[in-house]
Design an enzyme around this catalytic site. Structure first.
Site, PDB file in Angstrom:
ATOM      1  N   ASP A  63      -2.236   6.093  -5.170  1.00 18.60           N
ATOM      2  CA  ASP A  63      -3.207   7.057  -5.688  1.00 18.60           C
ATOM      3  C   ASP A  63      -2.655   7.860  -6.869  1.00 18.60           C
ATOM      4  O   ASP A  63      -3.408   8.535  -7.558  1.00 18.60           O
ATOM      5  CB  ASP A  63      -3.656   8.026  -4.591  1.00 18.60           C
ATOM      6  N   PHE A 103       0.835  -1.197   0.000  1.00 18.87           N
ATOM      7  CA  PHE A 103       0.000   0.000   0.000  1.00 18.87           C
ATOM      8  C   PHE A 103       0.868   1.245   0.000  1.00 18.87           C
ATOM      9  O   PHE A 103       1.871   1.311   0.717  1.00 18.87           O
ATOM     10  CB  PHE A 103      -0.833   0.083   1.284  1.00 18.87           C
ATOM     11  N   ASP A 104       0.437   2.263  -0.722  1.00 20.35           N
ATOM     12  CA  ASP A 104       1.013   3.589  -0.568  1.00 20.35           C
ATOM     13  C   ASP A 104       0.363   4.149   0.707  1.00 20.35           C
ATOM     14  O   ASP A 104      -0.666   3.634   1.168  1.00 20.35           O
ATOM     15  CB  ASP A 104       0.662   4.439  -1.795  1.00 20.35           C
ATOM     16  N   GLY A 105       0.935   5.198   1.271  1.00 18.77           N
ATOM     17  CA  GLY A 105       0.384   5.738   2.514  1.00 18.77           C
ATOM     18  C   GLY A 105      -0.661   6.813   2.279  1.00 18.77           C
ATOM     19  O   GLY A 105      -1.865   6.582   2.409  1.00 18.77           O
ATOM     20  N   PHE A 161      -1.242  -0.829  -4.226  1.00 15.02           N
ATOM     21  CA  PHE A 161      -2.222   0.262  -4.312  1.00 15.02           C
ATOM     22  C   PHE A 161      -1.542   1.612  -4.197  1.00 15.02           C
ATOM     23  O   PHE A 161      -0.820   1.862  -3.224  1.00 15.02           O
ATOM     24  CB  PHE A 161      -3.235   0.164  -3.160  1.00 15.02           C
TER      25      PHE A 161
END
Lengths: 364, 269
Positions: A325, A206-208, A323
């Site tokens: 954004d 995951f990205d943060g 993931f």
């Protein structure tokens, strides 16, 4: 977005509860009768439900071309003619296989539990195309027993009806709608190069900011620059960030991980989570770790890149899904062979490679 | 010139008057000319839309829906009110039958009704039991959708194997219930064949008729089997849902069908 499962619909009057129990009993009957070792899918309200679209699960690029260039009728006809030809795997295929592996391990340790992954094929496709999809699923022997073929209708209401925790699709419009409705969702991208992935452990990266967390800090970077961002993060180190669209999914993974820990399987846990963030460990990273701790969530590995490109690191991690954004990072990941899923949320959508792509709208 | 091939109709559907009109709110109704609208109203409007579209395509098409109204046990006053109200709302009702409760099944049988539709689960169950095709008139149809008639077929009834059905006896289903499910499959076939013919008069998009398969209990193989069987019967359904035991009311609430062929499955109490 704040619960693992949306609160149960108030359809809990006695008669409906009995009907639901009867439905469940009949399904059990059916599965027990199938003289095979096929496992029965879990009760949705206890399960982590992942809805995948047909184009994410299978490679339908050629078929999509027919759909776009010729009429719907021609597309359906083509699919029917090739019904017995299994489709090739799509970007979400390795992820789905990994989910099934985790389920097997969970069933071994907890034979009566309904806390499992539940995979639903959620497609806009016409039911007749469904036969080819089901044949393909049979070919790969995937444990997918729940379907929703909406024949052209929007899947959003169905996502809620199937109690979806995560929705994966190649259609950006649908994914955006899902996120707006509070359902974790991402747009799948097939990597340019194929990478060897683990077949015993589900690895999720995951990205943060704007994925696990809200985009509040990213707004500061975009509007006031990095220096302000560093100062701000240091100042608010102990104030937890707000939730992002994928937080609940991480939480659901954590819950399943704990089931393995409870049975002394920590070292052999078939789920591993990664945080891959552009933040730096020295300055802005602390706030992120403290936020996760305040939520009672653990992440197995936190990797702070301090702005370095994510591609090479992801290649080392080899996640089944990553993931992020920002399309910039998605493209970087894709080029180097990582299966990337774009989360179209937050201020990052208005920027491309650091530049504003559309004029600022009035702040709410 | 009449096209002989087309003449497999009409597709006769029987409704009960207490589904078409809401008798419970007569006292609160301000309209003294006609009975208040009931749960079958949107169904009637949707059926009329399908008929209009069929006739648009082919003036001499005789495979159209024909709705007949059945009334059990009502006063002379109500009988007149019913006929007047039908006229008042411009509903296309082919025939009226006023009969006693015990005569319901006979009336249905002698009129070669292709489908008996009711919101009363017990009536549907009883009719199926005697071999009359019967389905539930789903009572939460969208009040604002008139331009499409939605029909759901039970994938479990069509796709379950004989063995699986017999196995249900170990899970609290009685012999009668299991027999009813088997009968339902036979009844569904004739209706599906006709609906299939009707559905083919329209393209995949913009059709006033929407057909679906809902497999509530069975797994994907049951669903696939149901889809293939329906195809053999001449019906290519538009939408398919396979639940493998997950609750079906949330799905029904989204689909909002008018006609729900569940073979008496969903009312097991």
């Amino acid at each position: 977005m704040s619960e693992i499962k949306p609160k149960e619909a108030p359809a809990a009057d006695k008669k409906e509860a009995t009907t639901e129990e009867k439905d469940w009993a009949a399904a059990k009957a059916h599965f027990e009768n199938l003289k095979s070792t096929k496992p029965r899918p879990p009760k949705p309200k206890y399960a982590v439900t992942i809805a995948v679209s047909s184009r994410s699960l299978f490679d339908m690029v050629a078929e999509r071309k027919i759909f776009e260039e010729e009429a719907l009728e021609k597309y359906v006809q083509h699919q029917q003619e090739h019904e017995n030809e299994p489709l090739k795997p799509g970007p979400a295929f390795p992820f789905v296989k990994a989910l099934i592996t985790v389920n097997e391990r969970l069933r071994n340790l907890y034979p009566d539990s309904e806390e499992l992954f539940d995979i639903v094929l959620m497609t806009n496709n016409h039911a007749q195309v469904g036969v080819r999809l089901m044949n393909s699923i049979n070919h790969y022997d995937l444990t997918i027993e729940r379907f929703c073929m909406t024949g052209g209708q929007s899947p959003i209401e169905y996502l809620k009806a199937y109690m979806t925790n995560l929705y994966l699709s190649k259609d950006s419009k649908k994914v955006q709608e899902a996120i707006e409705e509070g359902i974790a969702a991402a747009i799948m991208f097939k990597p340019d190069v194929e990478t060897q992935l683990s077949d015993t452990q589900l690895r999720v990266a995951f990205d943060g900011d704007a994925v696990l967390f809200s985009d509040e800090s990213e707004i500061i970077v975009k509007q006031h620059g990095l220096d302000t961002f560093f100062e701000h993060e240091k100042q608010y180190e102990n104030k937890p960030l707000a939730q992002g669209p994928l937080k609940c999914f991480l939480e659901a993974l954590g819950k399943l991980q704990k089931k393995f820990y409870a049975k002394n399987e920590r070292l052999n846990c078939p789920i591993r989570t990664f945080l891959v963030t552009a933040r730096s460990a020295a300055s802005s990273g602390a706030r992120v770790l403290k936020t996760l701790r305040s939520w009672g969530l653990e992440i197995d590995e936190a990797l702070f890149l301090a702005g370095a490109p994510k591609g090479p690191l992801l290649l080392k991690i080899r996640p089944h899904i990553f993931f992020d954004d920002q399309m910039f990072h998605i493209e970087g990941a894709k080029e180097m062979g990582t299966i990337a899923a774009h989360v179209p949320y937050g201020i990052g959508q208005k920027y491309n490679k650091g530049k504003l792509t559309e004029p600022e709208k009035q702040q709410k | 010139m009449e096209d002989k091939k087309n003449c497999t109709g009409p597709l006769m559907i029987a409704l009960q008057y207490n589904d078409l009109f809401d008798l419970d709110s007569i006292s609160t109704s301000t309209d003294t000319d006609a009975l208040p609208k009931g749960r079958a109203f949107t169904f009637m409007k949707a059926v009329q839309t399908v008929n209009e579209r069929l006739v648009e395509q082919n003036k001499s098409d005789c495979l159209l829906f024909e709705v007949i109204l059945i009334s059990k046990e009502c006063s002379e006053e109500i009988k007149t009110k019913i006929v007047e109200s039908v006229k008042h709302y411009g509903l296309e009702i082919g025939k009226f039958f006023f009969c006693k409760k015990e005569e319901l099944i006979n009336t249905l049988q002698s009129n070669k009704v292709k489908l008996f539709l009711s919101t009363e689960r017990d009536d549907v169950y009883e009719a199926l039991h005697t071999g009359i095709p019967a389905a539930l008139l789903y009572d939460q149809a969208d009040d604002h959708v008139f331009n499409q008639l939605t029909v759901i077929f039970s994938g479990d009834v069509i796709g379950f194997s004989e063995d699986s059905l017999d196995g249900l006896s170990e899970f609290g289903f009685s012999e009668t219930q299991i027999e009813t499910i088997k009968t339902a499959k036979i009844c569904m076939k004739e209706f599906a064949v006709l609906i299939g013919q009707m559905r083919r008069r329209f393209g995949q998009e913009n059709s006033p008729l929407c057909t679906c398969v809902l497999t509530s209990w069975g797994s994907r193989n049951v669903c696939a089997s149901a889809l293939k069987t329906l195809r053999e019967w001449g019906l290519d359904v538009d939408e398919a849902f396979c639940l493998a035991g997950a609750p079906c009311s949330p799905i029904l609430a989204v689909v909002k069908p008018h006609i729900l062929w569940d073979g008496g499955l969903l009312n097991m109490s």
